[in-house]
Write a protein that holds these residues in place. Structure first.
Motif, PDB file in Angstrom:
ATOM      1  N   THR A  25       0.832  -1.204   0.000  1.00 60.36           N
ATOM      2  CA  THR A  25       0.000   0.000   0.000  1.00 60.36           C
ATOM      3  C   THR A  25       0.861   1.247   0.000  1.00 60.36           C
ATOM      4  N   ARG A  26       1.926   1.251   0.775  1.00 62.53           N
ATOM      5  CA  ARG A  26       2.825   2.411   0.804  1.00 62.53           C
ATOM      6  C   ARG A  26       3.508   2.606  -0.537  1.00 62.53           C
ATOM      7  N   ALA A  27       3.931   1.525  -1.163  1.00 60.83           N
ATOM      8  CA  ALA A  27       4.586   1.633  -2.466  1.00 60.83           C
ATOM      9  C   ALA A  27       3.624   2.181  -3.507  1.00 60.83           C
ATOM     10  N   GLU A  31       3.919   5.768  -5.668  1.00 63.31           N
ATOM     11  CA  GLU A  31       3.828   5.846  -7.127  1.00 63.31           C
ATOM     12  C   GLU A  31       2.758   6.849  -7.548  1.00 63.31           C
ATOM     13  N   LYS A  32       1.660   6.900  -6.818  1.00 64.22           N
ATOM     14  CA  LYS A  32       0.600   7.860  -7.147  1.00 64.22           C
ATOM     15  C   LYS A  32       1.096   9.287  -6.963  1.00 64.22           C
ATOM     16  N   ARG A  33       1.902   9.516  -5.932  1.00 65.59           N
ATOM     17  CA  ARG A  33       2.417  10.863  -5.683  1.00 65.59           C
ATOM     18  C   ARG A  33       3.424  11.271  -6.745  1.00 65.59           C
TER      19      ARG A  33
END
Length: 57
Positions: A25-27, A31-33
């Motif tokens: 989830t953090r990865a 990537e979205k940011r």
């Protein structure tokens, strides 16, 4: 004794699966940011008006 070992193994399995889920989830959030915001251009094309008698016989 075997029940204790089995329960410890179950907790370890559950813990590692949650840890992997949190890491994934953090990865995904990173990537979205990173993705730049792309401008969306909407093109407006008005319809051609037809005369009132063109569609009727």
């Amino acid at each position: 004794m075997a029940a204790i070992i089995a329960s410890i193994a179950a907790f370890a399995l559950i813990g590692t699966s949650f840890y992997a889920l949190v890491c994934a989830t953090r990865a995904r959030d990173k990537e979205k940011r990173r993705m730049p915001l792309e401008a969306v251009v909407l093109e407006f094309k008005p319809r051609r008006r037809q005369s009132a008698n063109s569609g009727r016989g």
